[in-house]
Write an enzyme that holds these catalytic residues in place. Structure first.
Site, PDB file in Angstrom:
ATOM      1  N   GLN A 236      30.426  43.564  38.706  1.00 56.63           N
ATOM      2  CA  GLN A 236      31.190  42.906  37.652  1.00 56.63           C
ATOM      3  C   GLN A 236      32.212  41.936  38.240  1.00 56.63           C
ATOM      4  OE1 GLN A 236      31.314  47.113  35.346  1.00 56.63           O
ATOM      5  NE2 GLN A 236      32.633  45.597  34.425  1.00 56.63           N
ATOM      6  N   ARG A 383      34.768  50.704  29.533  1.00 56.43           N
ATOM      7  CA  ARG A 383      35.060  49.882  28.373  1.00 56.43           C
ATOM      8  C   ARG A 383      36.516  49.995  27.955  1.00 56.43           C
ATOM      9  NH1 ARG A 383      30.176  48.740  24.657  1.00 56.43           N
ATOM     10  NH2 ARG A 383      30.921  46.872  23.640  1.00 56.43           N
ATOM     11  N   CYS A 384      37.386  49.789  28.912  1.00 59.50           N
ATOM     12  CA  CYS A 384      38.780  50.017  28.634  1.00 59.50           C
ATOM     13  C   CYS A 384      39.593  49.226  29.638  1.00 59.50           C
ATOM     14  CB  CYS A 384      39.058  51.511  28.771  1.00 59.50           C
ATOM     15  SG  CYS A 384      40.746  51.919  29.113  1.00 59.50           S
ATOM     16  N   GLU A 753      36.373  45.885  24.138  1.00 60.14           N
ATOM     17  CA  GLU A 753      36.873  47.213  24.447  1.00 60.14           C
ATOM     18  C   GLU A 753      37.605  47.871  23.283  1.00 60.14           C
ATOM     19  OE1 GLU A 753      38.905  46.312  28.057  1.00 60.14           O
ATOM     20  OE2 GLU A 753      37.067  46.423  29.205  1.00 60.14           O
TER      21      GLU A 753
END
Lengths: 800, 161, 197
Positions: A236, A383-384, A753
């Site tokens: 990523q 996802r945060c 998110e």
């Protein structure tokens, strides 16, 4: 004069910001032509399989490679001893700690990397891994972070046993990593002493794993003749990885190319640097052949970036009307065996201090203690935006606990405490400057949409009949888009992001960004931003990311930063191009620049109909007829350092029905209103929210990395680790408001998110709410049928 | 290890491979036959990323031995489009935004293809159950269900082809 | 992964005979399915092995058995066993206290408490089934023990009675699994089921 209809048509043709255009990346995926790391087949590729420790804590007495090396097809077996001369058996982490690449004398978590076997194909490599004989002496393991801090707890990290510091401030115990404090302790304590009401609640965010469908992996290919290393990997953050690889290997960055091809989901799992990558790179350099390493699902769940493992105690002080006066939080953070959290270097607890939430809280204090345990390292995924899930979970639970104590409705207490629209920009007690928000409007819209009073009435009637129904609310504020370089860096590199846009003579465009999509649809949405800014149809705008040889340096995609940072860079670069285009248009139309006005896709001479140059015409002119002294060409680069974070928010409401005898919980309704500022592509936004809510559902209702007391991971495959299928997943109802970010070039805030961050507390609150009338103030996630039944049973509700 | 000669039809064309008895169908498809549409997601038959059609049934090719395909018919996502025309399912996955990272998509499509032959006119509930052998981590399934519904209608209209 | 079990087995043999078997470590150990004593090191130490196959995990444990205490008067024995899988993938230990209690009328009872700790692959993959499987293993142990003790009492000596099956070389996963499933189903229907009324 251009008619309105004509202008609308022109604008629609661009498929710019606000258009639900179909995704550009889909055609290759639906035909099986995606290009993921494991799809890559370079000539001469060999395969690496990692030998892992079966024990959570053990001394390595010996490693015998002989049998493995004798197996035909096995090319090499790497161990810590082989990496030592290269000084690569340990590697620095983003958090100032070190992590063993291959275990050096000792293993500190189950499935830790001990050796890598490289062989002609994956079958032989697996056979070879089975033949590596490792003799262990088991040591007592500790998996509970509270127990890890006991005076005579086992020493997990012998290598830093006597060090007073592990990269993030003073340590007070051999398993302690850091203490991080923020806020006004004395002021907070004072308010608590004299408060009319106080509440206190302990809660846990259990250790979970993002479990993207594609595991981590790489193909490292070293060209011995040119001395160049190419690594195709599931990353990523390819540019950061290249810098880290350069620092580790001593190769100059110019000789390293990192490519993130298509990525099969990331969710934070693919930010870090993992031992498998390093071993594959070393093996490729040594063997001079491409080395492929692909995690199995077990390895993925057991060793790469987990999330959470936060053990929190929250306290609120309030007046008797439920108006919050102070917040106090103490956290034990389980970081596993090495502190290799992937987050901005200066923030050992990430952005957890957003935990004052959407509420106007005058004073607050937060203390977080990081702890080593015999569990896998590498957290803050899922996802945060760096611990925002934990922060929202805390405050959203606390406000419910306060409501229950005061017997005030849970929506009403939120309304009483919200930061008001006119208070923005708002500086929180813990120092964040919220850019914009309109919380009252959002919550009201949700309450109206679901007919909240009717739901509460139904609940009351059901309670009388002994039925269990819960209504959960979550009115969250996120902090995303890391971030301003004065506050955020990774290994000293500021967390800006970048875009490079080139307009070709015919008006088609190539643009490259420092971010990397993992399914978010960057190729579609970045093109929309450029289309709106430049008046060129997005159809002809090509987006490229993920190749460090072609893309400008960027910090990557995680923490919902692509739109707030990368998207801003894109808009800014496009504006630089438009500024130049204006000059060219003025030159072509022979008028001063000031006489021109921008109109969708062209510059017009004010008040002179027909005197205009379209962007397409200007693009052509940029390559043959520019004003004297101006360079030819039409391109621009922007490195965007955001002035602030963005603060998306939302109001979620869940209704659950719980079977009183089995504990089975059914999500009857989930209504999610999100405000992410300007909406670039509503279709993609909704898709992101569906996905985020589903991952929230997974975490709240079923996911947990479960360990036994010996540190054995009991949920290491999809047999034991819950991932919802279409059958379990609820149907989501979506809604939105639009409160633009005042500092973002196009007013966008980021969205992917929010549904995860807001969804988990919402579902959790709904389940607890079903028992609120019985005095229950917390239940430990995940809310599996068995877990909920235990509460039911304890309360004696399952008696007939 | 001695290799076995295996012949089968892959997307309507005969193929021949040599594989060890223990080799999995997914590895033979991906590594020998360059069909990288089906993916490996879990190795335990849970996720369905490797779903292919074998002799008219959906199978998880990560737990099927290559030799089991001997003499059979295998369909992968690469074989869904005919003469350059996308299958209605492929079209609808695109139209309804039924994919994000794309990793599960080939398995989803091949499963949906078989499912709609088993049940040409399914309810939403039936789709959710019928597709529950395939995991998606991105979409939350809502748009996948929608895509299958739309494709079912189109296929029905076209005479159930 | 730790499992504690308490069990007792009725034995149709006098306590003296049963005690003779219990205190003969080699014969007693062989009542454990898949277990074998390979060598006696000294008066209180033995080497042995246990083969286990369980779902996706298999292990061949080699280890030591240590006699912690023997109380002939009380007919009690305390044994500590420890082993690691030859490939280094799993480790297990067992702390067993067993006693023979006279039940009168030429009968007795074998009562035992054991704590089994498993770590590594076996714990990680088969942890979910540990309690049930350990229970089954002990059940088989009890049955074998009772049979041998009876044979011993009948005067067949320490050797296995004629016609009696030799202890299985490997812990039979299928038979075990069957046992686990049957026990589970029995549990389902045998238990007072709150939803069934």
């Amino acid at each position: 004069m251009a008619t309105t209809a004509e202008r609308v048509e022109r604008e629609a043709k661009l498929e710019g910001v606000g258009c639900a255009r179909k995704r550009k990346e889909d055609p290759r995926f639906i035909q099986g032509k995606g290009n993921y790391v494991d799809d890559l087949k370079l000539p001469g590729t060999v395969f690496g399989v990692v030998v892992r420790s079966p024990y959570a804590h053990a001394r390595i007495k010996s490693i015998n490679k002989d049998k493995a090396l004798k197996l035909p097809g096995v090319l090499a077996v790497l161990t810590a001893n082989d990496l030592k001369p290269l000084k690569l058996h340990w590697m620095p982490t983003l958090a100032g700690d070190v992590q063993a690449v291959l275990a050096d004398e000792k293993v500190c978590f189950q499935y830790q990397e001990v050796a890598m076997v490289i062989a002609e194909n994956r079958y032989i490599a697996a056979d070879g891994a089975d033949l590596v004989e490792v003799e262990y002496e088991e040591l007592p393991a500790v998996v509970d972070p509270h127990k890890a801090l006991e005076p005579n707890a086992p020493v997990i990290r012998d290598d830093i046993k006597d060090k007073k510091e592990a990269g993030q401030g003073p340590r007070r115990h051999h398993n302690h990593i850091f203490t991080w404090e923020v806020g006004d302790k004395a002021g907070t304590d004072k308010v608590f002493q004299s408060a009319e009401v106080t509440v206190k609640q302990a809660m846990v965010n259990p250790r979970v794993h993002p479990c993207p469908l594609e595991t981590c992996g790489c193909v490292a290919s070293f060209d011995k003749v040119r001395g160049e290393l190419t690594v195709y990997m599931t990353s990523q953050a390819p540019h950061v990885i290249r810098t880290v690889v350069s620092l580790l290997s001593g190769l100059p960055e110019s000789k390293i190319r990192v490519v993130s091809p298509d990525i099969g989901g990331g969710f934070g799992n693919k930010v870090g640097v993992y031992p498998g990558y390093v071993c594959a790179i070393v093996a490729s350099i040594v063997l001079g052949r491409p080395v492929k390493w692909i995690e199995t699902r077990i390895e993925n769940l057991a060793t790469t970036a987990f999330a959470r493992d936060y053990h929190l105690v929250g306290e609120l002080a309030a007046d008797k009307n439920g108006r919050i006066k102070a917040l106090r939080v103490n956290v034990i953070a389980d970081h596993g065996a090495f502190n290799s959290h992937a987050q901005p270097t200066k923030w050992p607890a990430g952005l957890f201090s957003i935990c004052t939430g959407s509420y106007d809280i005058p004073v607050a204090h937060v203390k977080v203690d990081g702890v080593y345990t015999n569990k896998a390292p590498g957290g803050v995924a899922y996802r945060c935006s760096f611990r925002v899930t934990e922060a929202v979970h805390l405050i959203e639970r606390m406000i419910d606990v306060l409501a229950q104590k005061l017997n005030v409705d849970k929506a009403e207490i939120r309304m009483r405490n919200f930061i008001k629209r006119e208070q923005f920009p708002y500086t929180s007690a813990l120092g964040w400057q919220y850019d914009s928000g309109d919380y009252h409007t959002a919550l009201k819209k949700v309450l109206d949409a679901v007919n909240y009073p009717a739901l509460r009435k139904e609940q009351e009637e059901k309670r009388k009949r002994g039925e269990l129904m819960g209504i959960g609310l979550c009115t969250f504020t996120e902090i995303v888009g890391a971030g301003p370089t004065k506050a955020c860096d990774i290994l000293g590199i500021g967390m800006f992001d970048s875009a490079e846009i080139r307009v070709h003579p015919t008006g088609s465009v190539i643009a490259r960004m420092g971010t990397i999509t993992q399914g978010q649809g960057h190729a579609t949405t970045y093109a929309q931003i450029i289309a709106s800014e430049l008046g060129l149809p997005s159809e002809n705008i090509q987006i490229e990311e993920g190749d460090t040889s072609t893309a400008p340096y960027g910090l990557g995609t995680y923490g919902s930063r692509s739109t707030p940072v990368g998207g801003a860079a894109t808009a800014m670069a496009a504006r630089k191009i438009r500024d130049k285009a204006r000059k060219i248009a003025a030159h072509l139309l022979e008028v001063p620049e000031g006489d021109l006005e921008w109109d969708i896709d062209r510059f017009k001479v004010k008040g002179v109909p027909g005197q205009e140059k379209t962007m397409k015409e200007i693009a052509w002119a940029a390559y043959n007829n520019v004003p004297e002294g101006m360079e030819m060409g039409l391109e621009a680069v922007d490195y965007y350092d955001p002035p602030n974070f963005t603060y998306p928010f939302g109001a979620y409401l869940a209704v659950v029905d719980i079977d009183r005898y089995t504990g089975e919980t059914k999500v009857r309704r989930f209504y999610a209103l999100d405000d992410c500022g300007t909406r670039i592509n509503p279709m993609i936004i909704e898709g992101q929210i569906h996905g985020g809510l589903t991952e929230a559902f997974a975490v709240a209702m079923g996911q947990k990395l479960e360990f036994d007391e010996g540190g054995n991971l009991l949920s290491n495959s999809l047999m034991d680790y819950f991932v919802p299928t279409a059958a379990e997943t609820p149907k989501w109802e979506l809604d939105h408001t639009v409160t633009k970010s005042p500092h973002h070039p196009i007013g966008a805030k980021g969205v992917a998110e929010s549904p995860h961050v807001g969804g988990i507390p919402c579902l959790n609150n709904a389940v607890v709410d079903a028992f609120a009338h019985l005095g229950v103030t917390d239940m430990e996630m995940p809310h599996t049928a068995y877990s909920v039944w235990k509460t039911i049973h304890k309360l004696g509700l399952d008696k007939r | 290890m001695a290799k076995t000669h295996i012949s089968f039809n892959l997307n309507g064309r005969p193929v021949d491979v040599l594989a060890e008895p223990r080799e999995l169908l997914i590895h033979v498809l991906r590594e020998q036959l360059a069909h990288t549409g089906p993916h490996i997601g879990c190795e335990t038959s849970h996720c369905g990323a490797c779903t292919v059609d074998l002799n008219g049934r959906s199978v998880k090719s990560c737990t099927v031995l290559a030799v089991q395909a001997q003499g059979g018919n295998v369909l992968t996502v690469e074989g869904l489009a005919t003469n350059g025309t996308l299958h209605p399912l492929q079209e609808e996955f695109m139209q309804q935004h039924g994919l994000q990272c794309g990793f599960c998509t080939p398995g989803m499509l091949v499963r949906a293809y078989r499912f709609l032959q088993e049940n040409p006119n399914p309810s939403e509930e039936e789709i959710r159950t019928g597709m529950s052998g395939n995991i998606c981590r991105c979409t939350g399934y809502q748009n996948i269900v929608k895509a299958v519904q739309h494709a079912a209608k189109r296929l029905q209209a076209a005479g159930g082809k | 992964m730790e499992v504690k079990l308490e069990k007792s087995f009725p034995i149709a043999a006098p306590a003296a005979a049963a005690w003779r078997l219990l205190s003969d470590i080699k014969s007693m150990a062989e009542c454990m399915p898949g277990a074998q004593i390979t060598e006696q090191v000294d008066a209180t130490h033995y080497n042995g092995q246990v083969n286990v196959k369980l779902g996706p995990a298999s292990a061949a444990f080699k280890g030591t058995l240590e006699l912690q205490s023997v109380d002939a008067a009380k007919r009690e024995i305390h044994i500590l066993g420890k082993g690691t899988d030859a490939k280094g993938g799993s480790a297990a230990s067992m702390d067993l206290r067993a006693a023979i209690r006279d039940a009168g009328d030429g009968r007795c009872e074998l009562a035992g408490t054991s704590t089994v700790t498993v770590s590594g692959k076996l714990a990680s993959f088969a942890g979910r089934m540990m309690a049930q499987v350990s229970d089954q293993i002990l059940q088989q142990f009890g049955a074998n023990f009772a049979q041998r003790a009876q044979a011993l009492a009948d005067g067949a000596g320490a050797a296995p009675a004629a016609g009696m099956a030799a202890p299985p070389r490997e812990l039979n996963a299928f038979a075990l699994l069957w046992g686990v499933i049957v026990a589970f189903i029995k549990g389902l229907f045998g238990r007072k089921n709150p939803t069934a009324r």
